[in-house]
Write a protein that holds these residues in place. Structure first.
Motif, mmCIF file in Angstrom:
data_model
loop_
_atom_site.group_PDB
_atom_site.id
_atom_site.type_symbol
_atom_site.label_atom_id
_atom_site.label_comp_id
_atom_site.label_asym_id
_atom_site.label_seq_id
_atom_site.Cartn_x
_atom_site.Cartn_y
_atom_site.Cartn_z
ATOM 1 N N GLU A 8 0.831 -1.202 0.000
ATOM 2 C CA GLU A 8 0.000 0.000 0.000
ATOM 3 C C GLU A 8 0.864 1.250 0.000
ATOM 4 N N LEU A 9 0.392 2.270 -0.718
ATOM 5 C CA LEU A 9 1.022 3.582 -0.698
ATOM 6 C C LEU A 9 0.290 4.402 0.354
ATOM 7 N N GLY A 10 0.936 4.574 1.516
ATOM 8 C CA GLY A 10 0.302 5.269 2.626
ATOM 9 C C GLY A 10 0.683 6.732 2.687
ATOM 10 N N GLU A 11 0.274 7.391 3.774
ATOM 11 C CA GLU A 11 0.529 8.827 3.920
ATOM 12 C C GLU A 11 0.728 9.167 5.394
ATOM 13 N N VAL A 12 1.676 10.054 5.657
ATOM 14 C CA VAL A 12 1.910 10.545 7.010
ATOM 15 C C VAL A 12 0.835 11.585 7.338
ATOM 16 N N THR A 13 0.114 11.376 8.440
ATOM 17 C CA THR A 13 -0.958 12.309 8.803
ATOM 18 C C THR A 13 -0.596 13.177 10.003
ATOM 19 N N ALA A 14 0.430 12.782 10.763
ATOM 20 C CA ALA A 14 0.851 13.589 11.910
ATOM 21 C C ALA A 14 2.276 13.221 12.285
ATOM 22 N N VAL A 15 3.048 14.217 12.723
ATOM 23 C CA VAL A 15 4.415 14.003 13.200
ATOM 24 C C VAL A 15 4.582 14.753 14.519
ATOM 25 N N GLU A 16 4.992 14.032 15.558
ATOM 26 C CA GLU A 16 5.217 14.643 16.861
ATOM 27 C C GLU A 16 6.688 14.504 17.238
ATOM 28 N N ASN A 17 7.342 15.631 17.465
ATOM 29 C CA ASN A 17 8.746 15.632 17.858
ATOM 30 C C ASN A 17 8.844 15.359 19.355
ATOM 31 N N LEU A 18 9.579 14.292 19.710
ATOM 32 C CA LEU A 18 9.721 13.909 21.117
ATOM 33 C C LEU A 18 11.150 14.128 21.620
ATOM 34 N N GLY A 19 11.857 15.056 21.013
ATOM 35 C CA GLY A 19 13.232 15.319 21.411
ATOM 36 C C GLY A 19 14.189 14.401 20.689
ATOM 37 N N ASP A 20 14.556 13.281 21.330
ATOM 38 C CA ASP A 20 15.456 12.329 20.677
ATOM 39 C C ASP A 20 14.684 11.225 19.970
ATOM 40 N N ALA A 21 13.416 11.436 19.742
ATOM 41 C CA ALA A 21 12.576 10.470 19.047
ATOM 42 C C ALA A 21 11.433 11.216 18.348
ATOM 43 N N GLU A 65 18.089 6.056 17.047
ATOM 44 C CA GLU A 65 18.893 5.149 16.228
ATOM 45 C C GLU A 65 18.305 5.004 14.836
ATOM 46 N N THR A 66 16.981 4.842 14.766
ATOM 47 C CA THR A 66 16.311 4.696 13.474
ATOM 48 C C THR A 66 16.340 6.003 12.697
ATOM 49 N N LEU A 67 16.119 7.112 13.367
ATOM 50 C CA LEU A 67 16.149 8.416 12.696
ATOM 51 C C LEU A 67 17.529 8.708 12.119
ATOM 52 N N ASN A 68 18.573 8.273 12.831
ATOM 53 C CA ASN A 68 19.940 8.533 12.386
ATOM 54 C C ASN A 68 20.355 7.643 11.220
ATOM 55 N N ARG A 69 19.801 6.454 11.147
ATOM 56 C CA ARG A 69 20.223 5.487 10.135
ATOM 57 C C ARG A 69 19.325 5.434 8.903
ATOM 58 N N SER A 70 18.200 6.120 8.947
ATOM 59 C CA SER A 70 17.256 6.057 7.833
ATOM 60 C C SER A 70 16.825 7.462 7.413
ATOM 61 N N SER A 71 15.972 7.511 6.405
ATOM 62 C CA SER A 71 15.452 8.797 5.922
ATOM 63 C C SER A 71 14.120 9.161 6.564
ATOM 64 N N LEU A 72 13.688 8.405 7.580
ATOM 65 C CA LEU A 72 12.383 8.680 8.188
ATOM 66 C C LEU A 72 12.337 10.054 8.847
ATOM 67 N N GLY A 73 13.482 10.565 9.272
ATOM 68 C CA GLY A 73 13.505 11.881 9.909
ATOM 69 C C GLY A 73 13.090 13.003 8.984
ATOM 70 N N ALA A 74 13.125 12.756 7.680
ATOM 71 C CA ALA A 74 12.737 13.776 6.707
ATOM 72 C C ALA A 74 11.245 13.753 6.393
ATOM 73 N N LEU A 75 10.523 12.772 6.949
ATOM 74 C CA LEU A 75 9.088 12.691 6.679
ATOM 75 C C LEU A 75 8.343 13.834 7.356
ATOM 76 N N GLU A 76 7.297 14.303 6.692
ATOM 77 C CA GLU A 76 6.439 15.353 7.242
ATOM 78 C C GLU A 76 5.008 15.039 6.882
ATOM 79 N N VAL A 77 4.091 15.790 7.443
ATOM 80 C CA VAL A 77 2.675 15.564 7.152
ATOM 81 C C VAL A 77 2.438 15.677 5.647
ATOM 82 N N GLY A 78 1.801 14.669 5.085
ATOM 83 C CA GLY A 78 1.538 14.633 3.653
ATOM 84 C C GLY A 78 2.518 13.780 2.874
ATOM 85 N N SER A 79 3.635 13.396 3.487
ATOM 86 C CA SER A 79 4.605 12.540 2.798
ATOM 87 C C SER A 79 3.979 11.190 2.478
#
Length: 214
Positions: A8-21, A65-79
């Motif tokens: 499935e091609l999904g979509e990011v609907t919300a992103v919450e910054n938790l400091g180191d996560a 660890e995951t944010l540092n090793r992958s591109s997930l940190g660049a995701l935003e609402v609508g991605s």
């Protein structure tokens, strides 16, 4: 364990910054059908744990660890994101064995249009080059693909219309990052055959390769 066949091609609907996560809310009615707390879902090739779900969406916490090793940190609402549930034992293995453990990130270098497919060139980190071979398998943003050409700092893949239409690889542009996971079997073979695989025992003796014959 996954197969790299995106469901499935999904979509990011919300992103919450938790400091180191970060905490992501993602829409995916197919992959959340029958989902339970603690289930795994691959998001752009990264295995994440479902911590909440409902109304065709699920929430996942992503550690530093995951944010540092992958591109997930660049995701935003609508991605848009590629989504896949784990393979079921006894089911068909449509792609190849994928763990959802990202080995590194690459960048889309260029895209070349053909009549019925598209050739995409992706940069390859130096420490992953040895695991990528022509006609071998690689996972790009969670999509199981066959390597067309393997260079010293890049590889190319050929994308059919179905892959272009049903995954994020159809909308990625030069300069966009992608998650890469190499074939885990290649890493195990390297570990077993490498010098020092058995402490104090020469590689030839440990593996039976290159030793004396009777």
């Amino acid at each position: 364990m996954f197969t790299g066949i995106v469901e499935e091609l999904g979509e990011v609907t919300a992103v919450e910054n938790l400091g180191d996560a970060s905490r992501f809310r993602l829409r995916g009615p197919v992959v959340t059908d029958g989902a339970q707390h603690g289930d795994s879902i691959a998001v752009n090739g990264v295995c994440l744990t479902v911590v909440d779900f409902g109304s065709g969406e699920f929430t996942a916490d992503v550690m530093a660890e995951t944010l540092n090793r992958s591109s997930l940190g660049a995701l935003e609402v609508g991605s848009r994101v590629n989504l896949e549930r784990p393979m079921a034992l006894g089911g068909r293995l449509g792609g190849h064995l994928v763990q959802g453990h990202v080995d590194g990130t690459g960048t889309i270098v260029e895209r070349k249009l053909s009549e019925n497919w598209e050739i995409v060139k992706v940069s390859l980190p130096a420490d992953l080059t040895r695991y990528v071979v022509e006609k071998g398998s690689i996972t790009v943003d969670g999509v199981s693909l066959t390597v067309v050409d393997a260079g010293s700092d890049h590889f190319t893949i050929s994308l059919i219309p179905t892959t272009l239409a049903l995954t994020t690889l159809g909308i990625k542009q030069p300069g966009d990052p992608v998650n890469l996971e190499v074939d885990v079997l290649a890493k195990y073979v390297e570990r077993l055959l490498g010098a020092g695989a058995v402490p104090g025992v020469p590689a030839s003796a440990a593996t039976g390769i290159g030793g004396p014959t009777a």
